[in-house]
Scaffold this motif. Structure first.
Motif, PDB file in Angstrom:
ATOM      1  N   THR A 102     -16.059   0.500  12.144  1.00 20.91           N
ATOM      2  CA  THR A 102     -14.963   1.114  12.417  1.00 20.91           C
ATOM      3  C   THR A 102     -14.310   1.862  11.146  1.00 20.91           C
ATOM      4  O   THR A 102     -14.476   0.432  10.011  1.00 20.91           O
ATOM      5  CB  THR A 102     -13.650   0.891  13.450  1.00 20.91           C
ATOM      6  N   LEU A 103     -13.578   2.927  11.090  1.00 23.05           N
ATOM      7  CA  LEU A 103     -13.244   2.953   8.916  1.00 23.05           C
ATOM      8  C   LEU A 103     -11.597   2.571   8.841  1.00 23.05           C
ATOM      9  O   LEU A 103     -10.875   3.256  10.139  1.00 23.05           O
ATOM     10  CB  LEU A 103     -13.615   4.706   9.007  1.00 23.05           C
ATOM     11  N   ASP A 104     -11.644   1.968   7.735  1.00 23.73           N
ATOM     12  CA  ASP A 104     -10.081   1.545   8.207  1.00 23.73           C
ATOM     13  C   ASP A 104      -9.458   2.347   6.461  1.00 23.73           C
ATOM     14  O   ASP A 104      -9.847   2.756   5.714  1.00 23.73           O
ATOM     15  CB  ASP A 104      -9.544   0.443   7.683  1.00 23.73           C
ATOM     16  N   TRP A 105      -8.955   3.828   7.029  1.00 19.34           N
ATOM     17  CA  TRP A 105      -8.445   4.549   6.010  1.00 19.34           C
ATOM     18  C   TRP A 105      -7.177   4.204   5.686  1.00 19.34           C
ATOM     19  O   TRP A 105      -6.875   5.104   4.553  1.00 19.34           O
ATOM     20  CB  TRP A 105      -8.205   6.140   6.449  1.00 19.34           C
ATOM     21  N   THR A 106      -6.879   3.274   5.323  1.00 18.21           N
ATOM     22  CA  THR A 106      -5.130   2.671   4.591  1.00 18.21           C
ATOM     23  C   THR A 106      -5.557   2.627   3.372  1.00 18.21           C
ATOM     24  O   THR A 106      -6.248   2.292   2.603  1.00 18.21           O
ATOM     25  CB  THR A 106      -5.116   1.216   5.008  1.00 18.21           C
ATOM     26  N   GLY A 107      -4.841   3.692   3.008  1.00 19.21           N
ATOM     27  CA  GLY A 107      -5.093   4.272   1.372  1.00 19.21           C
ATOM     28  C   GLY A 107      -5.708   4.887   0.662  1.00 19.21           C
ATOM     29  O   GLY A 107      -6.274   5.397  -0.826  1.00 19.21           O
ATOM     30  N   ALA A 108      -6.811   5.454   1.570  1.00 18.40           N
ATOM     31  CA  ALA A 108      -8.289   6.362   1.003  1.00 18.40           C
ATOM     32  C   ALA A 108      -7.029   7.599   1.504  1.00 18.40           C
ATOM     33  O   ALA A 108      -8.581   8.753   0.705  1.00 18.40           O
ATOM     34  CB  ALA A 108      -9.033   5.583   2.779  1.00 18.40           C
ATOM     35  N   TRP A 109      -6.799   8.361   1.347  1.00 15.41           N
ATOM     36  CA  TRP A 109      -6.209   9.689   1.851  1.00 15.41           C
ATOM     37  C   TRP A 109      -4.692   9.563   1.039  1.00 15.41           C
ATOM     38  O   TRP A 109      -3.578   9.453   0.807  1.00 15.41           O
ATOM     39  CB  TRP A 109      -6.353   9.853   3.295  1.00 15.41           C
ATOM     40  N   ARG A 110      -4.835  10.673   0.868  1.00 13.90           N
ATOM     41  CA  ARG A 110      -3.153  11.952   0.580  1.00 13.90           C
ATOM     42  C   ARG A 110      -2.651  12.920   0.754  1.00 13.90           C
ATOM     43  O   ARG A 110      -4.161  14.019   1.575  1.00 13.90           O
ATOM     44  CB  ARG A 110      -3.363  11.822  -1.059  1.00 13.90           C
ATOM     45  N   LEU A 111      -1.930  13.364   0.769  1.00 10.41           N
ATOM     46  CA  LEU A 111      -0.964  14.891   1.331  1.00 10.41           C
ATOM     47  C   LEU A 111      -1.416  15.709   0.705  1.00 10.41           C
ATOM     48  O   LEU A 111       0.195  15.132  -0.196  1.00 10.41           O
ATOM     49  CB  LEU A 111      -0.020  14.598   2.498  1.00 10.41           C
ATOM     50  N   ASP A 112      -1.394  16.521   0.095  1.00 12.84           N
ATOM     51  CA  ASP A 112      -1.017  17.822  -0.676  1.00 12.84           C
ATOM     52  C   ASP A 112      -0.338  18.767  -0.314  1.00 12.84           C
ATOM     53  O   ASP A 112      -0.698  19.461   1.141  1.00 12.84           O
ATOM     54  CB  ASP A 112      -2.691  18.400  -1.326  1.00 12.84           C
TER      55      ASP A 112
END
Length: 179
Positions: A102-112
């Motif tokens: 599974t993918l752990d998206w913690t800290g891997a994205w941002r909101l613009d």
């Protein structure tokens, strides 16, 4: 309508058990493909490494596939380790199920999100678009984007989808004026 965009900042970590150290995380940051030919059949693996012990694991992308079945551009991408091809294969849900990660998206994205939303008239309508399938709870995303508490979000935001269930699909919501 205000546009918000959820963007990937890096590839997510993989929740994948290491056979050597037992760690639950692997990274695909500098991942490479390994292509092995056996006659006219190809094996393609995506190589990822353990965060703790640096052990390399192979994720099967294609097994015993005829060379003629590959698009020449994709085959070239496998040979040159194209980063966009690595990302697309890593984010493929079929590949994740097949290789049991599974993918752990913690800290891997941002909101613009534009900061001038207060200048708009009430109610404010916002459209959230996802560039990658980042699973985010809409309530947390809206609270972060507007600088509100989650209770204020539940009270002031009207949305067609549940604010408490993770989603990676585009959605819109309305922010009502504070009473």
């Amino acid at each position: 309508m205000l546009p918000w965009v959820v963007r990937r900042t890096r590839l997510p970590l993989l929740s994948l058990r290491c056979v050597d150290c037992g760690s639950e995380s692997a990274i695909a940051g500098e991942s490479r493909f390994r292509v092995n030919a056996n006659g006219k059949l190809l094996h393609v693996w995506l190589l990822v490494r353990c965060v703790s012990c640096d052990r390399t694991n192979k994720l099967a992308v294609h097994e015993r596939a005829p060379v003629s079945s590959f698009d020449p551009a994709v085959l070239h991408g496998y040979h040159v380790n194209d980063p966009e091809l690595v990302a697309s294969r890593l984010l493929d849900p079929w590949l994740a199920r097949r290789n049991r990660y599974t993918l752990d998206w913690t800290g891997a994205w941002r909101l613009d999100a534009p900061s001038e939303w207060i200048d708009e008239g009430w109610p404010v309508q916002v459209r959230v678009a996802f560039e990658d399938p980042v699973p985010v709870r809409p309530g947390r995303l809206v609270a972060h984007g507007l600088g509100l508490s989650r209770n204020d979000v539940l009270r002031r935001v009207k949305c067609d989808i549940s604010l408490r269930r993770p989603t990676s699909a585009d959605f819109t919501f309305m922010v009502m004026a504070e009473r």
